[in-house]
Design an enzyme around this catalytic site. Structure first.
Site, PDB file in Angstrom:
ATOM      1  CD  GLU A 190      -3.552  -2.227   7.463  1.00 23.36           C
ATOM      2  OE1 GLU A 190      -2.454  -2.499   6.978  1.00 23.36           O
ATOM      3  OE2 GLU A 190      -4.184  -1.193   7.185  1.00 23.36           O
ATOM      4  N   GLY A 198       2.723  -1.039   4.321  1.00 22.84           N
ATOM      5  CA  GLY A 198       2.756   0.374   3.958  1.00 22.84           C
ATOM      6  C   GLY A 198       4.180   0.827   3.674  1.00 22.84           C
ATOM      7  N   GLY A 199       4.791   1.468   4.665  1.00 32.59           N
ATOM      8  CA  GLY A 199       6.121   2.069   4.500  1.00 32.59           C
ATOM      9  C   GLY A 199       7.152   1.166   3.837  1.00 32.59           C
ATOM     10  CG  HIS A 230      -5.808   2.169   5.261  1.00 31.65           C
ATOM     11  ND1 HIS A 230      -5.381   3.163   6.101  1.00 31.65           N
ATOM     12  CD2 HIS A 230      -4.792   1.289   5.160  1.00 31.65           C
ATOM     13  CE1 HIS A 230      -4.148   2.878   6.489  1.00 31.65           C
ATOM     14  NE2 HIS A 230      -3.767   1.752   5.931  1.00 31.65           N
ATOM     15  CB  SER A 272       5.090  -1.627  12.164  1.00 33.27           C
ATOM     16  OG  SER A 272       4.749  -0.275  12.397  1.00 33.27           O
ATOM     17  N   GLY A 312       2.485   2.470  10.693  1.00 33.37           N
ATOM     18  CA  GLY A 312       3.495   3.516  10.546  1.00 33.37           C
ATOM     19  C   GLY A 312       4.236   3.857  11.825  1.00 33.37           C
ATOM     20  CD  GLU A 369      -2.864   5.813   6.658  1.00 31.99           C
ATOM     21  OE1 GLU A 369      -2.819   5.780   5.419  1.00 31.99           O
ATOM     22  OE2 GLU A 369      -1.958   5.338   7.380  1.00 31.99           O
ATOM     23  CG  ASN A 371      -1.668   1.255   1.455  1.00 23.04           C
ATOM     24  OD1 ASN A 371      -1.753   2.084   0.554  1.00 23.04           O
ATOM     25  ND2 ASN A 371      -2.228   1.431   2.646  1.00 23.04           N
ATOM     26  CD1 TRP A 372       3.397   0.947  -3.004  1.00 22.75           C
ATOM     27  CD2 TRP A 372       3.583   2.286  -4.786  1.00 22.75           C
ATOM     28  NE1 TRP A 372       4.100   0.258  -3.965  1.00 22.75           N
ATOM     29  CE2 TRP A 372       4.225   1.057  -5.070  1.00 22.75           C
ATOM     30  CE3 TRP A 372       3.565   3.278  -5.773  1.00 22.75           C
ATOM     31  CZ2 TRP A 372       4.865   0.816  -6.294  1.00 22.75           C
ATOM     32  CZ3 TRP A 372       4.193   3.037  -6.993  1.00 22.75           C
ATOM     33  CH2 TRP A 372       4.841   1.815  -7.247  1.00 22.75           C
ATOM     34  CE  LYS A 373      -0.078   3.435   4.722  1.00 24.68           C
ATOM     35  NZ  LYS A 373      -0.092   3.580   6.166  1.00 24.68           N
TER      36      LYS A 373
HETATM   37  P1  PGA Z   1       2.799   0.458   7.653  1.00 28.14           P
HETATM   38  O1  PGA Z   1       1.330   0.688   7.065  1.00 28.14           O
HETATM   39  O2  PGA Z   1       3.309  -0.832   7.074  1.00 28.14           O
HETATM   40  O3  PGA Z   1       3.584   1.652   7.185  1.00 28.14           O
HETATM   41  O4  PGA Z   1       2.666   0.381   9.126  1.00 28.14           O
HETATM   42  C1  PGA Z   1       0.434  -0.384   6.862  1.00 28.14           C
HETATM   43  C2  PGA Z   1      -0.838   0.115   6.252  1.00 28.14           C
HETATM   44  O5  PGA Z   1      -1.272   1.226   6.600  1.00 28.14           O
HETATM   45  O6  PGA Z   1      -1.443  -0.561   5.407  1.00 28.14           O
END
Ligand code: PGA
Length: 250
Positions: free
Chosen positions: A169, A232-233, A99, A211, A175, A101, A16-18
């Site tokens: 999640e 994500g990251g 998600h 994470s 993050g 966010e 997930n590149w966001k």
């Molecule tokens: P993260 O994000 O791996 O940066 O913690 C995961 C996500 O939000 O899907």
């Protein structure tokens, strides 16, 4: 038709590149992922602006394309939104919905998440329906109840388990560099599987997200009930993402 994780028993690693990625660096990243030999299923979810070029860079590879959100409606006067039909048209196999966010920054509630997931399914996409508790909820011992309520509200009633993926999640793990413990992941995944099995008749596939890195991926992907990871990251760094891919079962 694209062969997705449902047609195999493979674990799935979804990036997930966001809101990250420009053309030049993304081409290098996708090139590295495509060149990496993967036993598991792999998908990348770039921002909408990069769906078309990423689709071109993925051509001929086994890596799937996904998106990070979709609208619940078919088409129309929804400025700035993208429909499931448009994502399908662009070659997407997956779309992330609900998600945290989106839930936190855009006020998306279970009902809307469910409508988006239903739109995705109706257009032949696999929604990756995200659920997870906040730190406050976990500290108040409400994690299982909160996630169960999200599952009941966010999965379309008529959906079959083969039509969607779930991602657990925990909000506090996203993050933060602090993944949930193996015990907490195991018990939440077991709870999710039992709850959804009772609702929809068969066990769903549940990914863990929050994470995930190359170094903790082997332990997380080794937990019973973990069908893959949503990253994500670490999905923005080729070496990290490929390390996670290596940890997933084929
Ligand atoms: P993260 O994000 O791996 O940066 O913690 C995961 C996500 O939000 O899907």
């Amino acid at each position: 038709m694209l062969k997705t994780a449902f047609m195999t028993e493979k674990q799935i690693v979804i990036g997930n590149w966001k809101m990250n990625g420009l053309l030049e660096s993304s081409e290098v990243l996708v090139g590295a992922v495509v060149a990496h030999k993967a036993a598991c299923e792999v998908a990348v979810c770039p921002p909408f602006s990069l769906l078309f070029p990423v689709r071109q860079w993925l051509a001929g590879s086994t890596v799937h394309l996904g998106a990070q959100n979709c609208h619940s409606q078919e088409s129309g006067a929804f400025t700035g939104d993208i429909s499931a039909a448009q994502l399908k048209d662009m070659g997407c196999a997956y779309v992330i919905v609900g998600h945290s966010e989106r839930r936190q920054l855009h006020g998306e509630r279970d009902e809307l998440v469910s409508a988006k997931a239903a739109a995705a399914i109706a257009h032949g996409l696999v929604p990756v329906i995200c659920v997870g508790e906040t730190l406050e909820e976990r500290e108040a011992s409400k994690a299982l109840a909160v996630v169960e309520a999200q599952l009941r509200g966010s999965i379309p009633e008529s959906a079959k388990t083969a039509q969607f993926l779930l991602a657990y999640e925990p909000v506090w793990a996203i993050g933060s560099g602090l993944a949930a413990s193996e015990g907490d992941i195991a018990s939440m995944h077991a709870h999710i599987i039992t709850t959804v099995q009772a609702m929809h008749g068969s066990a769903p596939r549940v990914l863990y997200g929050g994470s995930v890195k190359a170094d903790n991926a082997p332990a997380i992907l080794g937990i019973k009930g973990v069908g893959g990871v949503l990253v994500g990251g670490a999905s923005l760094k080729a070496k990290e993402f490929c390390g996670i891919i290596d940890a997933a079962k084929g």
